[in-house]
Design a protein around this motif. Structure first.
Motif, PDB file in Angstrom:
ATOM      1  N   GLY A  95      -2.574  20.055   3.424  1.00 20.68           N
ATOM      2  CA  GLY A  95      -2.274  18.696   2.961  1.00 20.68           C
ATOM      3  C   GLY A  95      -1.551  18.712   1.625  1.00 20.68           C
ATOM      4  O   GLY A  95      -1.779  19.605   0.801  1.00 20.68           O
ATOM      5  N   ILE A  96      -0.638  17.770   1.455  1.00 20.39           N
ATOM      6  CA  ILE A  96       0.063  17.585   0.173  1.00 20.39           C
ATOM      7  C   ILE A  96       0.072  16.098  -0.146  1.00 20.39           C
ATOM      8  O   ILE A  96       0.473  15.281   0.685  1.00 20.39           O
ATOM      9  CB  ILE A  96       1.517  18.084   0.235  1.00 20.39           C
ATOM     10  CG1 ILE A  96       1.577  19.586   0.517  1.00 20.39           C
ATOM     11  CG2 ILE A  96       2.253  17.754  -1.061  1.00 20.39           C
ATOM     12  CD1 ILE A  96       2.995  20.140   0.642  1.00 20.39           C
ATOM     13  N   SER A  97      -0.378  15.763  -1.347  1.00 19.08           N
ATOM     14  CA  SER A  97      -0.273  14.365  -1.801  1.00 19.08           C
ATOM     15  C   SER A  97       0.173  14.417  -3.249  1.00 19.08           C
ATOM     16  O   SER A  97       0.361  15.498  -3.804  1.00 19.08           O
ATOM     17  CB  SER A  97      -1.627  13.650  -1.656  1.00 19.08           C
ATOM     18  OG  SER A  97      -2.595  14.299  -2.454  1.00 19.08           O
ATOM     19  N   GLY A  98       0.336  13.256  -3.853  1.00 21.44           N
ATOM     20  CA  GLY A  98       0.717  13.244  -5.259  1.00 21.44           C
ATOM     21  C   GLY A  98       2.214  13.134  -5.439  1.00 21.44           C
ATOM     22  O   GLY A  98       2.898  12.501  -4.636  1.00 21.44           O
ATOM     23  N   GLN A  99       2.740  13.713  -6.508  1.00 22.27           N
ATOM     24  CA  GLN A  99       4.137  13.496  -6.872  1.00 22.27           C
ATOM     25  C   GLN A  99       4.689  14.696  -7.619  1.00 22.27           C
ATOM     26  O   GLN A  99       3.927  15.535  -8.100  1.00 22.27           O
ATOM     27  CB  GLN A  99       4.243  12.255  -7.752  1.00 22.27           C
ATOM     28  CG  GLN A  99       3.414  12.353  -9.041  1.00 22.27           C
ATOM     29  CD  GLN A  99       3.432  11.054  -9.817  1.00 22.27           C
ATOM     30  OE1 GLN A  99       4.488  10.447  -9.988  1.00 22.27           O
ATOM     31  NE2 GLN A  99       2.262  10.639 -10.281  1.00 22.27           N
ATOM     32  N   PRO A 100       6.002  14.780  -7.723  1.00 17.32           N
ATOM     33  CA  PRO A 100       6.597  15.850  -8.514  1.00 17.32           C
ATOM     34  C   PRO A 100       5.973  15.874  -9.907  1.00 17.32           C
ATOM     35  O   PRO A 100       5.752  14.841 -10.515  1.00 17.32           O
ATOM     36  CB  PRO A 100       8.076  15.446  -8.603  1.00 17.32           C
ATOM     37  CG  PRO A 100       8.306  14.570  -7.440  1.00 17.32           C
ATOM     38  CD  PRO A 100       7.007  13.869  -7.165  1.00 17.32           C
ATOM     39  N   GLY A 101       5.655  17.069 -10.365  1.00 18.21           N
ATOM     40  CA  GLY A 101       4.938  17.181 -11.627  1.00 18.21           C
ATOM     41  C   GLY A 101       3.449  17.290 -11.385  1.00 18.21           C
ATOM     42  O   GLY A 101       2.728  17.895 -12.183  1.00 18.21           O
ATOM     43  N   HIS A 102       2.973  16.717 -10.331  1.00 19.34           N
ATOM     44  CA  HIS A 102       1.553  16.837  -9.972  1.00 19.34           C
ATOM     45  C   HIS A 102       1.334  16.546  -8.503  1.00 19.34           C
ATOM     46  O   HIS A 102       0.929  15.439  -8.138  1.00 19.34           O
ATOM     47  CB  HIS A 102       0.689  15.915 -10.840  1.00 19.34           C
ATOM     48  CG  HIS A 102      -0.771  16.269 -10.768  1.00 19.34           C
ATOM     49  ND1 HIS A 102      -1.414  16.979 -11.763  1.00 19.34           N
ATOM     50  CD2 HIS A 102      -1.702  16.049  -9.809  1.00 19.34           C
ATOM     51  CE1 HIS A 102      -2.677  17.165 -11.413  1.00 19.34           C
ATOM     52  NE2 HIS A 102      -2.872  16.614 -10.239  1.00 19.34           N
ATOM     53  N   PHE A 103       1.602  17.542  -7.677  1.00 15.31           N
ATOM     54  CA  PHE A 103       1.254  17.437  -6.261  1.00 15.31           C
ATOM     55  C   PHE A 103      -0.137  18.024  -6.084  1.00 15.31           C
ATOM     56  O   PHE A 103      -0.450  19.069  -6.654  1.00 15.31           O
ATOM     57  CB  PHE A 103       2.208  18.268  -5.395  1.00 15.31           C
ATOM     58  CG  PHE A 103       3.568  17.653  -5.181  1.00 15.31           C
ATOM     59  CD1 PHE A 103       4.694  18.196  -5.801  1.00 15.31           C
ATOM     60  CD2 PHE A 103       3.724  16.563  -4.344  1.00 15.31           C
ATOM     61  CE1 PHE A 103       5.958  17.653  -5.586  1.00 15.31           C
ATOM     62  CE2 PHE A 103       4.993  16.014  -4.128  1.00 15.31           C
ATOM     63  CZ  PHE A 103       6.102  16.560  -4.751  1.00 15.31           C
ATOM     64  N   GLU A 104      -0.973  17.367  -5.290  1.00 15.85           N
ATOM     65  CA  GLU A 104      -2.282  17.925  -4.944  1.00 15.85           C
ATOM     66  C   GLU A 104      -2.104  18.622  -3.613  1.00 15.85           C
ATOM     67  O   GLU A 104      -1.747  17.994  -2.627  1.00 15.85           O
ATOM     68  CB  GLU A 104      -3.315  16.804  -4.778  1.00 15.85           C
ATOM     69  CG  GLU A 104      -3.585  16.007  -6.040  1.00 15.85           C
ATOM     70  CD  GLU A 104      -4.656  16.655  -6.902  1.00 15.85           C
ATOM     71  OE1 GLU A 104      -4.773  16.255  -8.067  1.00 15.85           O
ATOM     72  OE2 GLU A 104      -5.368  17.544  -6.399  1.00 15.85           O
ATOM     73  N   VAL A 105      -2.367  19.917  -3.599  1.00 21.40           N
ATOM     74  CA  VAL A 105      -2.115  20.701  -2.382  1.00 21.40           C
ATOM     75  C   VAL A 105      -3.418  21.303  -1.880  1.00 21.40           C
ATOM     76  O   VAL A 105      -4.224  21.807  -2.671  1.00 21.40           O
ATOM     77  CB  VAL A 105      -1.129  21.848  -2.704  1.00 21.40           C
ATOM     78  CG1 VAL A 105      -0.919  22.729  -1.488  1.00 21.40           C
ATOM     79  CG2 VAL A 105       0.193  21.283  -3.196  1.00 21.40           C
ATOM     80  N   THR A 106      -3.617  21.235  -0.571  1.00 19.77           N
ATOM     81  CA  THR A 106      -4.783  21.892   0.029  1.00 19.77           C
ATOM     82  C   THR A 106      -4.284  23.038   0.889  1.00 19.77           C
ATOM     83  O   THR A 106      -3.444  22.833   1.766  1.00 19.77           O
ATOM     84  CB  THR A 106      -5.575  20.908   0.909  1.00 19.77           C
ATOM     85  OG1 THR A 106      -5.884  19.752   0.130  1.00 19.77           O
ATOM     86  CG2 THR A 106      -6.871  21.549   1.410  1.00 19.77           C
ATOM     87  N   ILE A 107      -4.806  24.230   0.618  1.00 20.95           N
ATOM     88  CA  ILE A 107      -4.384  25.389   1.405  1.00 20.95           C
ATOM     89  C   ILE A 107      -5.567  25.874   2.231  1.00 20.95           C
ATOM     90  O   ILE A 107      -6.679  26.059   1.709  1.00 20.95           O
ATOM     91  CB  ILE A 107      -3.883  26.501   0.472  1.00 20.95           C
ATOM     92  CG1 ILE A 107      -2.665  25.961  -0.283  1.00 20.95           C
ATOM     93  CG2 ILE A 107      -3.518  27.766   1.262  1.00 20.95           C
ATOM     94  CD1 ILE A 107      -2.039  26.913  -1.222  1.00 20.95           C
ATOM     95  N   ARG A 108      -5.305  26.054   3.506  1.00 19.39           N
ATOM     96  CA  ARG A 108      -6.365  26.520   4.396  1.00 19.39           C
ATOM     97  C   ARG A 108      -6.143  28.005   4.676  1.00 19.39           C
ATOM     98  O   ARG A 108      -5.071  28.404   5.154  1.00 19.39           O
ATOM     99  CB  ARG A 108      -6.326  25.734   5.701  1.00 19.39           C
ATOM    100  CG  ARG A 108      -7.536  25.982   6.606  1.00 19.39           C
ATOM    101  CD  ARG A 108      -7.490  25.141   7.872  1.00 19.39           C
ATOM    102  NE  ARG A 108      -7.508  23.717   7.576  1.00 19.39           N
ATOM    103  CZ  ARG A 108      -6.666  22.825   8.114  1.00 19.39           C
ATOM    104  NH1 ARG A 108      -5.739  23.210   8.972  1.00 19.39           N
ATOM    105  NH2 ARG A 108      -6.750  21.558   7.790  1.00 19.39           N
ATOM    106  N   HIS A 109      -7.136  28.830   4.363  1.00 20.43           N
ATOM    107  CA  HIS A 109      -7.017  30.259   4.655  1.00 20.43           C
ATOM    108  C   HIS A 109      -8.395  30.850   4.834  1.00 20.43           C
ATOM    109  O   HIS A 109      -9.349  30.442   4.165  1.00 20.43           O
ATOM    110  CB  HIS A 109      -6.260  30.984   3.529  1.00 20.43           C
ATOM    111  CG  HIS A 109      -6.976  30.988   2.216  1.00 20.43           C
ATOM    112  ND1 HIS A 109      -7.558  32.102   1.680  1.00 20.43           N
ATOM    113  CD2 HIS A 109      -7.217  29.981   1.344  1.00 20.43           C
ATOM    114  CE1 HIS A 109      -8.131  31.795   0.523  1.00 20.43           C
ATOM    115  NE2 HIS A 109      -7.937  30.517   0.293  1.00 20.43           N
TER     116      HIS A 109
END
Lengths: 714, 425
Positions: free
Chosen positions: A216-230
């Motif tokens: 998942g990616i939300s937020g904006q340039p300068g501060h994107f909130e990213v979820t990485i599944r691994h």
């Protein structure tokens, strides 16, 4: 705080000889009570100091300069901390209209009125500076992704690299050798992806996730909130910008079924052949015997190019390389390369020549009529229109079909979606061929989501060297984006803009139009069904402002109220056949420079027009047309770029949205009992300055025929 | 005690065409200082001379306008026109560069009012239009010139002996006593973006350029078609001004040929397809023939090609052109070629022939420094022909605009890294 406005009226460049400066001064002093009004024969020279002195000593904080176009002397007329409004009375008045003519005079006076009103209403924007992550997320660990990682890290940024497979290297790691990338283009070169992998793995500011995906990616340039599944777990982190380098996948082998792929064992793709070469033996799949003859097919049959739609620029070079693999292993082998056009542009031509010198490689143009299997699984080809003498038949040990390089974006489920948690959807919009590219050769790497840049074969089919270059270049764009976003400064195309829209939410009707029409998905919808803006996602075009049916959206220095007031500031002559008034909304990217060029070329166009520059035709709210009509304008022209497949709009959809809104505009005119011909969309390219006079004259004629606006004088 | 050399955060960009401008902007917007050097009196290079770009058939000035606006607003970019690099010494992080600037004879006071032009008594061939028309000795390079300043061609101007322009100028913008000046810069990295020149078509004996005025080159065709060109966009025969009803494009003119250029310039097939649309849209009854060996339309350009070739009035003929001659009575041109597929000799009569000539490197060995490596075609050998020095665009090899822009963006980042790395040492 009350503004202190200074108005500076230049008389240089023929302005003074073509206009009555005294009357212009009156517009400022008598009509508008401007406290400081000055003139000069050339404000761009020594008298720029006059303006600086007024700012320092007289407290002037808002400057209106009536002189040349805002496109020139930007540095001379830039005063820190001061709002500057440029009124164009040179290129768009005295250089394009008859001297000392009452209509030319009216034009200049109206422009000054409009400029003063704009200066009164505008406020210098305050930037949004709360997004400051200095990490780059790179999705994809192939040649492009690795280059992006190395270069972002090497420029002082932290990097998170996400790769869906177990290993880094992408397709490059599966290559045996590569075709030459530098002079003398004589022989095959080793692929050195492993040193790049090693470099990335050893960099302390790079975190690598393999067998991972972006959840998942939300937020904006300068501060994107990213979820990485691994590894079955999810990890959240914040990044500043994103490079998408997910590469390509092989075109569905089923498209080649008519060529025997999947049914004849000795029909393979170039990918299979590469794997054989990597293993060290090129043999017939049917019986493991060495390949003594091979045919490479780079093209389709007559009238059909569906099989080879993707990757045509790489496949010719791959075929040459693989021909060399075969020839080097088996000196008495023979290789046929069947093509429509050998795509070996530039200095790759030397590599083509090198392979042509080998007598064991025969090249021919040709159209494949049929592929069949002979005894011992030999492949039988019927080829038409060859250079070897019309139609021929050949029998080979192995037939190699060039694999299509389909961009990963065409199959996000398989290749890894960015999973954008955006109202407008989880995947990047792509170009008509499915690539994550920008549709502008001048501005590559941009995608329709601000802060997300594409690189490598997901952007366009390209070879290894080009992919690595792409990764480096996209890293630069990501870095720039981070630097700009932290300062609240807009990126492409309105680089430097500090403004962003604000919403008078009390009057929002939750129609949702702004969040749907934004070409960049900058707006989400909150729990109250109101639009919610992430400022750094915004490209400052104002399309949302144009969409809003209740006009609640505005920028500090660009708003419906401001433009409406400018419209009302124009003096409309009473019912006078000789003096119609036409409002022209001109896109500042193409139409406005074209109007300037008409002036520079001293082409004349009707003095009845009043031009208002707009950021995008999509930002023109329909109510402004109604305002113009009620004010007494006889016609409204909207001058900007053409929509459609080869669109020019830097904001993707501006003129397309305008076209859609024309229906509503026609309804407005109907309600006012005004004729539809009074509003016209004019497609203008920046190089169309020679066409502008004709277009405007024709429109004025049309409006005259329809008759003057009956609302005048009300 | 040994002093540690300083590291300069300025990047020198040599060449102000699309690659140079892009490199300069991208580096500046990422926070670096840039100094750009351009030898012509205007920025924009070869793309400023194009009518349209493939594949969208869009105007180059759209991209240049937005780039020039970005430059105007960015105090971190400085540039010098009519300037060339004299010497480079030093190394990554710390280069000493000497720049020589040729006099413009016009200073920053020029308002582009045009008062000087009507009084000038001297005409000169207009290099911007490849000599197809003339300008006065004092001239504005073209309507969208950036910087928007006039310039005097001192190869034809008698300077202080005449000085009529000085009298006409209200702004004291003309200084006929200007001389060349040399100045030094200290920079941390250098980007070579010196671009290309058209191959000299007079060297291609059999194709009639220079002998018949209705044989022109692809770069000349762009100017003919351009609204700001010598004929205001009308494609007519240079010999007699008559309209053009039939055109032959000769691909690989002086290229893929050991006697001329051994390589392919990569863009000429696409350019001819583009130019075919110029002819067709101006004259619906016209016919275009494209003589080619391989029609190079890589990647998605294939769809561009398909769309254009769906026009029944555009034919393609695979074959090498043996020669071009003129019919002495009708003054038509005759293209003699071998059609490879039909294995027969063709003679095709046309009004105009366009030679798709190639791109030659502009990099001049003698002027630059520091062991820059070139290949046998005089293009810079690799992306980094010397430590801290990067090559972008056609300086590296013949490429299209899209690739030049991509290259330049990558070169900007590499320059930034060079400076960072040097600073860390």
């Amino acid at each position: 705080m009350e503004k202190k406005i200074g108005v500076y009226i230049c008389s240089g460049c023929d302005i003074g000889t073509c206009l009555d400066s005294g009357k212009l001064i009156d517009v400022a002093t008598t009509e508008n009570n401007i406290p400081i009004v000055r003139t000069s024969p050339a404000f761009c020279l020594e008298d720029a100091q006059m303006i600086k002195d007024d700012i320092e000593r007289e407290g002037v904080d808002t400057v209106v300069i009536a002189a040349c176009s805002p496109r020139v002397n930007t540095d001379v007329f830039g005063f820190k901390g001061t709002f500057v409004e440029r009124v164009n009375i040179r290129e768009q008045v005295v250089w394009s209209h008859p001297a000392n003519h009452p209509e030319t005079q009216s034009m200049a006076e109206d422009y000054l009125r409009m400029g003063i009103v704009r200066a009164q209403k505008a406020t210098p924007p305050t930037p949004f500076t709360e997004a400051n992550e200095r990490t780059v997320l790179i999705v994809g660990g192939g040649a492009a992704g690795l280059a992006a990682a190395i270069d972002s890290a090497g420029t002082g940024f932290d990097v998170v690299l996400v790769e869906k497979s177990a290993k880094l290297g992408g397709y490059a790691a599966r290559l045996h050798m590569q075709f030459p990338k530098r002079s003398p283009y004589d022989g095959l070169e080793p692929v050195d992806i492993h040193s790049k992998i090693h470099e990335v793995e050893s960099l302390s500011n790079v975190r690598v996730f393999t067998e991972a995906e972006v959840a998942g990616i939300s937020g904006q340039p300068g501060h994107f909130e990213v979820t990485i599944r691994h590894g079955g777990a999810e990890e959240r982190m914040a990044v500043g910008a994103i490079v998408m380098a997910t590469g390509w996948t092989e075109a569905d082998p089923a498209i080649f079924s008519s060529y025997g792929l999947g049914s004849y064992p000795n029909v393979v793709t170039s990918i299979t052949l590469e794997e054989m070469a990597s293993r060290g033996e090129i043999v017939r799949p049917s019986d493991g015997q060495p390949v003594r003859s091979a045919a490479f097919v780079l093209c389709d049959g007559p009238g059909d190019d569906s099989h080879f739609a993707y990757g045509g620029n790489v496949s010719s070079l791959v075929a040459l390389k693989q021909a060399m693999y075969i020839r080097e292993r088996l000196p008495d082998s023979i290789v046929y390369i069947l093509y429509k056009d050998m795509q070996t542009p530039g200095q790759y031509e030397y590599f083509y020549k090198r392979v042509q010198k080998d007598e064991g490689v025969l090249f021919s143009q040709g159209e494949i009529r049929s592929v069949a299997e002979g005894p011992e699984h030999k492949v039988l080809l019927e080829v038409d229109n060859t250079l070897m003498g019309g139609a021929i038949r050949m029998e080979v040990d192995i037939l190699v079909l060039s694999a299509g390089m389909v961009p990963a974006t065409l199959d996000p489920e398989a290749s890894g979606s960015l999973n954008l948690q955006f109202l407008q959807g989880k995947d990047l919009p792509t170009t008509k061929f499915g690539f994550a590219d920008s549709h502008f050769i001048c501005f590559p790497y941009e995608t329709r989501r601000t802060g997300i840049y594409s690189a490598g074969a997901v952007r366009q089919a390209m070879d290894l060297a080009a992919s690595a270059q792409d990764g480096t270049a996209a890293a630069l764009k990501a870095i720039q984006c981070i630097e700009k976003s932290s300062a609240g400064v807009a990126v492409h195309p309105r680089v430097g803009d500090l403004s962003y829209p604000s919403f008078f939410m009390q009057r929002c009707t939750s129609c949702g139009r702004c969040s749907q029409e934004c070409p960049f998905g900058a707006l989400e919808v909150d729990d109250n069904q109101h639009p919610s803006l992430d400022p750094n996602r915004c490209r400052r075009c104002g399309i949302c402002m144009g969409a809003c049916p209740v006009q609640i959206i505005s920028f500090d220095d660009y708003s419906v109220d401001m433009i409406s007031s400018m419209i009302k500031a124009v003096e409309i002559p009473e019912d006078d056949e000789e003096k119609p008034r036409i409002l022209v909304f001109a896109c500042e990217n193409d139409a406005y420079p074209a109007l300037d060029m008409a002036g520079i070329s001293r082409l004349n166009y009707p003095a009845s027009v009043r031009v208002i520059p707009v950021r995008c035709l999509g930002s023109v709210n329909s109510i402004l047309i109604a305002d113009a009509m009620s004010r007494g304008f006889d016609g409204v022209a909207l001058m900007g770029c053409k929509p459609g497949e080869d669109y020019q709009c830097h904001f993707i959809r501006g003129s397309e949205l305008l076209e859609n809104r024309m229906e509503n505009i026609k309804e407005t005119l109907d309600r006012l009992a005004l004729e539809a011909e009074r509003v016209k969309v004019m497609e203008v390219e920046i190089s169309d300055s020679d066409k502008i006079p004709g277009m405007l004259e024709e429109f004025v004629e049309t409006v005259r025929e329809v008759g003057l606006n009956p609302f005048k004088g009300f | 005690m040994e002093t540690v050399p300083s590291v300069y955060r300025t990047i020198l960009v040599v060449g102000g065409g699309i690659a140079g401008i892009t490199a300069a902007l991208e580096a500046a917007e990422a926070g670096y200082e840039v100094f750009l050097v351009e030898k012509e009196p205007y920025l924009g290079g070869r793309v400023a001379q194009l009518n349209k770009y493939f594949p969208k058939l869009c105007p180059p000035y759209c991209g240049l306008e937005i780039n020039f606006q970005r430059m105007k607003k960015n105090p971190q970019i400085r540039f010098a026109t009519l300037a060339e690099v004299e010497s480079i010494s030093g190394g990554p992080g710390n280069f000493d560069v000497t720049i020589k600037q040729h006099p413009r004879y016009i200073n920053d006071r020029c308002t582009a009012c045009n008062a000087c032009v009507p009084v000038c008594p001297v005409d000169r061939p207009n290099a911007f239009n490849f000599g197809m028309d003339t300008t006065k000795a004092v001239y504005l390079p073209h309507e969208m010139a950036f910087p928007m300043k006039y310039v005097i061609d001192d190869s034809v101007c008698t300077l202080t002996e005449c000085a009529k322009c000085v009298e006409a100028c209200e702004y004291d913008a003309i200084d006929l006593n200007m001389v060349s000046k040399t100045f030094d810069l200290k920079v941390g990295a250098i980007i070579m973006a010196t671009g290309w020149m058209p191959y000299d078509a007079t060297r291609i004996d059999n194709l009639g350029f220079g002998r018949y005025s209705d044989v022109i080159t692809n770069v000349m065709m762009e100017r003919l078609a351009a609204p700001n060109g010598p004929t205001k966009g009308k494609i007519v025969r240079p010999s007699d001004g008559k309209p053009v009803n039939s055109v032959a494009f000769i691909q690989c003119a002086g290229q893929r040929d050991e006697t001329h250029l051994g390589y392919c310039s990569g863009i000429c097939c696409l350019a001819s397809l583009k130019q075919a649309t110029y002819v067709r849209e101006r004259n619906p009854d016209s016919h275009v023939s494209i003589f080619y060996i391989d029609l190079r339309t890589p990647g998605t350009y294939k769809f561009f090609s398909k769309k254009i070739l769906s026009d029944p009035n555009i034919s393609t003929l695979k074959g090498k052109v043996a020669r071009i001659i003129e019919d002495p009575t009708t003054k038509e041109l005759i293209v003699e070629a071998e059609d490879i597929l039909l294995a027969e000799i063709l003679r095709v009569k046309v009004d105009l022939v366009v030679l798709a000539t190639g791109m030659v490197s502009s990099a001049e060995e003698k002027k630059t420094a520091a062991d820059l490596q070139y290949d046998k075609d005089h293009f810079l050998l690799t992306e980094q022909p010397a430590p801290g020095i990067f090559a972008a665009g056609c300086a590296r090899g013949p490429v299209d605009v899209a690739t030049a822009v991509q290259d330049a963006t990558a070169a900007a980042l590499k320059s930034m890294r060079t400076i960072q790395t040097a600073a860390r040492r």
